[in-house]
Scaffold this active site. Structure first.
Site, mmCIF file in Angstrom:
data_model
loop_
_atom_site.group_PDB
_atom_site.id
_atom_site.type_symbol
_atom_site.label_atom_id
_atom_site.label_comp_id
_atom_site.label_asym_id
_atom_site.label_seq_id
_atom_site.Cartn_x
_atom_site.Cartn_y
_atom_site.Cartn_z
ATOM 1 N N ASN A 220 0.869 -1.180 0.000
ATOM 2 C CA ASN A 220 0.000 0.000 0.000
ATOM 3 C C ASN A 220 0.905 1.229 0.000
ATOM 4 O O ASN A 220 1.475 1.576 1.036
ATOM 5 C CB ASN A 220 -0.889 -0.050 1.259
ATOM 6 C CG ASN A 220 -1.738 1.187 1.429
ATOM 7 O OD1 ASN A 220 -1.821 2.038 0.530
ATOM 8 N ND2 ASN A 220 -2.381 1.301 2.582
ATOM 9 N N LYS B 254 0.140 4.243 -0.250
ATOM 10 C CA LYS B 254 -0.514 5.435 0.326
ATOM 11 C C LYS B 254 -0.257 6.643 -0.595
ATOM 12 O O LYS B 254 -0.121 6.457 -1.811
ATOM 13 C CB LYS B 254 -0.043 5.664 1.758
ATOM 14 C CG LYS B 254 -0.222 4.384 2.600
ATOM 15 C CD LYS B 254 -0.114 4.571 4.072
ATOM 16 C CE LYS B 254 -0.344 3.234 4.762
ATOM 17 N NZ LYS B 254 -0.293 3.318 6.210
ATOM 18 N N HIS C 193 -9.581 1.057 4.737
ATOM 19 C CA HIS C 193 -8.336 1.265 5.483
ATOM 20 C C HIS C 193 -8.612 2.238 6.631
ATOM 21 O O HIS C 193 -9.432 3.156 6.485
ATOM 22 C CB HIS C 193 -7.257 1.824 4.544
ATOM 23 C CG HIS C 193 -5.907 1.821 5.184
ATOM 24 N ND1 HIS C 193 -5.523 2.796 6.080
ATOM 25 C CD2 HIS C 193 -4.876 0.957 5.087
ATOM 26 C CE1 HIS C 193 -4.298 2.519 6.502
ATOM 27 N NE2 HIS C 193 -3.880 1.406 5.917
ATOM 28 N N GLU D 204 -7.085 4.693 7.702
ATOM 29 C CA GLU D 204 -6.885 6.111 7.361
ATOM 30 C C GLU D 204 -8.108 6.670 6.634
ATOM 31 O O GLU D 204 -8.452 7.834 6.788
ATOM 32 C CB GLU D 204 -5.595 6.270 6.538
ATOM 33 C CG GLU D 204 -4.365 6.041 7.416
ATOM 34 C CD GLU D 204 -3.154 5.473 6.706
ATOM 35 O OE1 GLU D 204 -3.097 5.496 5.464
ATOM 36 O OE2 GLU D 204 -2.247 4.972 7.415
ATOM 37 N N GLU E 64 -5.618 -4.739 10.673
ATOM 38 C CA GLU E 64 -4.616 -3.699 10.844
ATOM 39 C C GLU E 64 -4.857 -2.956 12.152
ATOM 40 O O GLU E 64 -5.665 -2.014 12.199
ATOM 41 C CB GLU E 64 -4.719 -2.700 9.689
ATOM 42 C CG GLU E 64 -4.519 -3.351 8.336
ATOM 43 C CD GLU E 64 -3.799 -2.399 7.401
ATOM 44 O OE1 GLU E 64 -2.795 -2.817 6.836
ATOM 45 O OE2 GLU E 64 -4.221 -1.235 7.292
ATOM 46 N N GLY F 261 2.286 2.415 10.803
ATOM 47 C CA GLY F 261 3.225 3.517 10.606
ATOM 48 C C GLY F 261 3.919 3.958 11.888
ATOM 49 O O GLY F 261 4.570 4.997 11.918
ATOM 50 N N SER G 150 3.237 -2.016 10.423
ATOM 51 C CA SER G 150 4.679 -2.081 10.617
ATOM 52 C C SER G 150 5.266 -3.476 10.357
ATOM 53 O O SER G 150 6.190 -3.909 11.040
ATOM 54 C CB SER G 150 5.066 -1.586 12.016
ATOM 55 O OG SER G 150 4.663 -0.232 12.175
HETATM 56 P P1 PGA Z 1 2.686 0.350 7.698
HETATM 57 O O1 PGA Z 1 1.230 0.515 7.063
HETATM 58 O O2 PGA Z 1 3.238 -0.939 7.179
HETATM 59 O O3 PGA Z 1 3.442 1.555 7.237
HETATM 60 O O4 PGA Z 1 2.488 0.328 9.183
HETATM 61 C C1 PGA Z 1 0.374 -0.574 6.901
HETATM 62 C C2 PGA Z 1 -0.909 -0.115 6.247
HETATM 63 O O5 PGA Z 1 -1.450 0.900 6.680
HETATM 64 O O6 PGA Z 1 -1.389 -0.700 5.244
#
Ligand code: PGA
Length: 253
Positions: free
Chosen positions: A9, A11, A98, A100, A170, A176, A216
């Site tokens: 992803n 983003k 997601h 976000e 998640e 992140g 992460s």
């Molecule tokens: P990350 O994000 O690996 O940077 O923690 C995972 C995600 O949000 O898909």
């Protein structure tokens, strides 16, 4: 058959040249590696879809996905992109819900049902995300919280429809942040989600359901996470922006 899936992803990262470079590197590395048993997906921002698809070409086991789609079929919805458009550009997957998007764009469980319907109607595999914030984890109600996300968004689907959906767990506190859920925490939640799906759709659908872990995930923890019986892959944010790290994660099965 339950599939192992690693989805990157991106983003809202990478300009045109950077996206091209990253994709070319991943394509070349995957050609050199034996990743037969893993479905790999790149989910760039919309503007990259066409050029990334061209670079992917017919690379075995490598697919294009999107980070979002509209809940509407078509029409006067400025700034939106429909699932049908994504499919016509060669996308096979779409990330839905997601955290976000839930948090910054106020996407509700009900809206996510509509997006999932659009994805399925256009032959895309939804990667349906769920996960709890830190305060819910600390309160110890995380399983109920995440199960409720699935109940509200997905339990109106038929068994046939559910068989086409992939889940991604998640935990928001791990996204992140560099703070990964332990492999035992991931396993515990994945097993709970699988049995929740079984309670509604039956053991066969639940047994064949791929449940990805996100938050992460990195080359140095992917092997441990993927070794758990109910962790069928990863949704990778930060580490998907570095070709070497991403391909190392793909090789962690
Ligand atoms: P990350 O994000 O690996 O940077 O923690 C995972 C995600 O949000 O898909």
């Amino acid at each position: 058959m339950r599939k192992n899936i690693v989805a990157g992803n991106w983003k809202m990262n990478l300009n045109f040249e950077e996206g091209q470079k990253l994709t070319s590197e991943i394509v070349n590395m995957l050609k050199d590696e034996n990743v037969k048993d893993v479905t790999v997906v790149l989910n760039p921002p919309f503007v990259h879809l066409h050029s990334v698809k061209k670079l992917i070409g017919d690379t075995p086991n490598l697919f294009l996905g999107s980070q979002n789609c509209s809940d509407k079929e078509s029409g006067a919805y400025t700034g939106e992109t429909s699932a049908g458009m994504l499919a016509s550009f060669g996308a096979k997957f779409v990330i839905i819900g997601h955290s976000e998007r839930r948090e910054y764009f106020a996407e509700s469980n009900q809206l996510l049902t509509e997006k999932t319907k659009q994805a399925l109607a256009n032959g895309l595999t939804p990667i349906f995300c769920c996960g709890e914030p830190l305060e819910i984890r600390e309160a110890g109600t995380h399983e109920d919280y995440v199960k409720n996300q699935l109940t509200e968004s997905l339990f109106g689907f038929t068994t046939e429809e559910m068989s086409k959906i992939v889940l991604a767990y998640e935990p928001i506190w791990a996204i992140g942040t560099g703070k990964t859920a332990s492999s035992d925490q991931a396993q515990e939640m994945h097993a709970a989600l699988r049995s929740h799906i079984a309670s509604k759709f039956g053991e066969e659908i639940a047994g064949n359901l791929s449940i990805l872990y996100g938050g992460s995930a990195k080359p140095d923890n992917a092997k441990e996470l993927f070794s758990k019986p109910d962790v069928d892959g990863g949704l990778i944010g930060g580490a998907s922006l570095k070709s070497r790290d991403f391909v190392e994660i793909v090789k962690s099965f």
